[in-house]
Design a protein around this motif. Structure first.
Motif, PDB file in Angstrom:
ATOM      1  N   ARG A   1     -18.531 -50.763  19.729  1.00  0.00           N
ATOM      2  CA  ARG A   1     -19.195 -51.383  18.578  1.00  0.00           C
ATOM      3  C   ARG A   1     -18.663 -50.850  17.247  1.00  0.00           C
ATOM      4  O   ARG A   1     -19.102 -51.272  16.195  1.00  0.00           O
ATOM      5  N   ASN A   2     -17.750 -49.912  17.316  1.00  0.00           N
ATOM      6  CA  ASN A   2     -17.211 -49.301  16.100  1.00  0.00           C
ATOM      7  C   ASN A   2     -18.333 -48.703  15.246  1.00  0.00           C
ATOM      8  O   ASN A   2     -18.307 -48.785  14.022  1.00  0.00           O
ATOM      9  N   TRP A   3     -19.327 -48.099  15.913  1.00  0.00           N
ATOM     10  CA  TRP A   3     -20.404 -47.412  15.208  1.00  0.00           C
ATOM     11  C   TRP A   3     -19.909 -46.040  14.764  1.00  0.00           C
ATOM     12  O   TRP A   3     -18.987 -45.479  15.379  1.00  0.00           O
ATOM     13  N   PRO A   4     -20.487 -45.462  13.712  1.00  0.00           N
ATOM     14  CA  PRO A   4     -20.048 -44.130  13.260  1.00  0.00           C
ATOM     15  C   PRO A   4     -20.165 -43.097  14.375  1.00  0.00           C
ATOM     16  O   PRO A   4     -21.209 -42.989  15.027  1.00  0.00           O
ATOM     17  N   ASP A   5     -19.092 -42.358  14.603  1.00  0.00           N
ATOM     18  CA  ASP A   5     -19.068 -41.354  15.667  1.00  0.00           C
ATOM     19  C   ASP A   5     -19.661 -40.047  15.144  1.00  0.00           C
ATOM     20  O   ASP A   5     -18.948 -39.059  14.940  1.00  0.00           O
ATOM     21  N   VAL A   6     -20.981 -40.059  14.919  1.00  0.00           N
ATOM     22  CA  VAL A   6     -21.667 -38.884  14.376  1.00  0.00           C
ATOM     23  C   VAL A   6     -22.928 -38.623  15.205  1.00  0.00           C
ATOM     24  O   VAL A   6     -23.499 -39.547  15.793  1.00  0.00           O
ATOM     25  N   PRO A   7     -23.365 -37.362  15.273  1.00  0.00           N
ATOM     26  CA  PRO A   7     -24.587 -37.044  16.025  1.00  0.00           C
ATOM     27  C   PRO A   7     -25.810 -37.671  15.364  1.00  0.00           C
ATOM     28  O   PRO A   7     -25.866 -37.836  14.151  1.00  0.00           O
ATOM     29  N   SER A   8     -26.791 -38.033  16.168  1.00  0.00           N
ATOM     30  CA  SER A   8     -28.070 -38.543  15.653  1.00  0.00           C
ATOM     31  C   SER A   8     -29.110 -38.449  16.762  1.00  0.00           C
ATOM     32  O   SER A   8     -28.769 -38.324  17.945  1.00  0.00           O
ATOM     33  N   ASP A   9     -30.370 -38.509  16.370  1.00  0.00           N
ATOM     34  CA  ASP A   9     -31.444 -38.507  17.367  1.00  0.00           C
ATOM     35  C   ASP A   9     -31.336 -39.725  18.267  1.00  0.00           C
ATOM     36  O   ASP A   9     -31.590 -39.644  19.468  1.00  0.00           O
ATOM     37  N   ALA A  10     -30.967 -40.861  17.690  1.00  0.00           N
ATOM     38  CA  ALA A  10     -30.851 -42.088  18.469  1.00  0.00           C
ATOM     39  C   ALA A  10     -29.744 -41.957  19.518  1.00  0.00           C
ATOM     40  O   ALA A  10     -29.905 -42.388  20.669  1.00  0.00           O
ATOM     41  N   ARG A  11     -28.642 -41.357  19.113  1.00  0.00           N
ATOM     42  CA  ARG A  11     -27.526 -41.196  20.062  1.00  0.00           C
ATOM     43  C   ARG A  11     -27.897 -40.216  21.172  1.00  0.00           C
ATOM     44  O   ARG A  11     -27.579 -40.437  22.343  1.00  0.00           O
ATOM     45  N   ASN A  12     -28.585 -39.124  20.811  1.00  0.00           N
ATOM     46  CA  ASN A  12     -29.044 -38.179  21.824  1.00  0.00           C
ATOM     47  C   ASN A  12     -29.997 -38.846  22.805  1.00  0.00           C
ATOM     48  O   ASN A  12     -29.937 -38.604  24.014  1.00  0.00           O
ATOM     49  N   ALA A  13     -30.898 -39.683  22.270  1.00  0.00           N
ATOM     50  CA  ALA A  13     -31.869 -40.363  23.127  1.00  0.00           C
ATOM     51  C   ALA A  13     -31.160 -41.313  24.099  1.00  0.00           C
ATOM     52  O   ALA A  13     -31.505 -41.388  25.281  1.00  0.00           O
ATOM     53  N   LEU A  14     -30.168 -42.056  23.599  1.00  0.00           N
ATOM     54  CA  LEU A  14     -29.404 -42.952  24.468  1.00  0.00           C
ATOM     55  C   LEU A  14     -28.677 -42.169  25.547  1.00  0.00           C
ATOM     56  O   LEU A  14     -28.726 -42.525  26.729  1.00  0.00           O
ATOM     57  N   ASN A  15     -28.009 -41.100  25.149  1.00  0.00           N
ATOM     58  CA  ASN A  15     -27.248 -40.314  26.120  1.00  0.00           C
ATOM     59  C   ASN A  15     -28.155 -39.655  27.155  1.00  0.00           C
ATOM     60  O   ASN A  15     -27.805 -39.563  28.330  1.00  0.00           O
TER      61      ASN A  15
END
Length: 207
Positions: free
Chosen positions: A113-127
């Protein structure tokens, strides 16, 4: 306006207003007498926000306090929105004791999706969720992630545009919190209807 007028205009009881004042959720009014204070539209806006966070988003007093403290301290908009999302969607339930959580599938969807490759709560939750699915023997193929994320990318863009336009910080939190809460549930309801509709077509031909 006086306390009685503030109560009548917002529909919040005088007792609740006094409680919010004691808890620091509502700023003190302008003192005009030893036992009397004047309140303004700013108090009306803050009360409506508190009520929406409690009754619509289902947040508790401590969660509301944390969000309002960020707002009152002048936190950057991105930080404030991240806090609203973390709190309203329950992303803070994800343990990050190990630091940022990474998965191959999560990294893949960010690239797709070419989303910013940065840490976030949302990314942690998905992972964390992807890791759980993997551990249960329900891996998610890249093709499925691609299809899901493509549809949700459009939804996410619309949500942010619709819920983060207000300049007033109380209105910003209100529209973002209520929007995220209601929109996320709308997506789940639409998904449920889509799943039910496809199941009916498959198992009840002719409908």
């Amino acid at each position: 306006m006086q306390l009685k007028e503030l109560s009548e205009q917002t529909g919040v009881s005088a007792a609740s207003i006094k409680y919010y004042l004691r808890e620091g959720l509502l700023p003190a009014g302008e003192s005009v007498h030893a036992t009397r204070a004047q309140y303004s539209d700013r108090h009306v806006s803050r009360l409506r926000l508190i009520q929406a966070l409690r009754k619509v988003a289902g947040l508790n007093i401590e969660q509301i306090r944390n969000l309002l403290q960020l707002a009152d301290c002048g936190a950057p908009r991105l930080e404030l929105l991240a806090a609203v999302q973390r709190t309203v969607l329950g992303l803070d339930a994800v343990s990050t004791d190990r630091g940022d959580i990474r998965t191959e599938a999560g990294d893949a969807v960010v690239r797709l999706r070419n989303w910013p490759d940065v840490p976030s709560d949302a990314r942690n939750a998905l992972n964390a969720h992807l890791s759980l699915m993997e551990s249960l023997g329900v891996p998610v193929p890249v093709e499925l992630l691609d299809a899901y994320s493509k549809a949700l990318d459009d939804i996410g863009s619309l949500d942010i545009s619709a819920t983060t336009a207000p300049e007033d910080v109380n209105q910003l939190i209100l529209t973002a919190a209520v929007g995220m809460h209601l929109h996320s549930r709308l997506v789940l309801k639409l998904l449920a209807l889509a799943q039910a509709s496809h199941a009916i077509r498959r198992y009840e031909p002719g409908t």
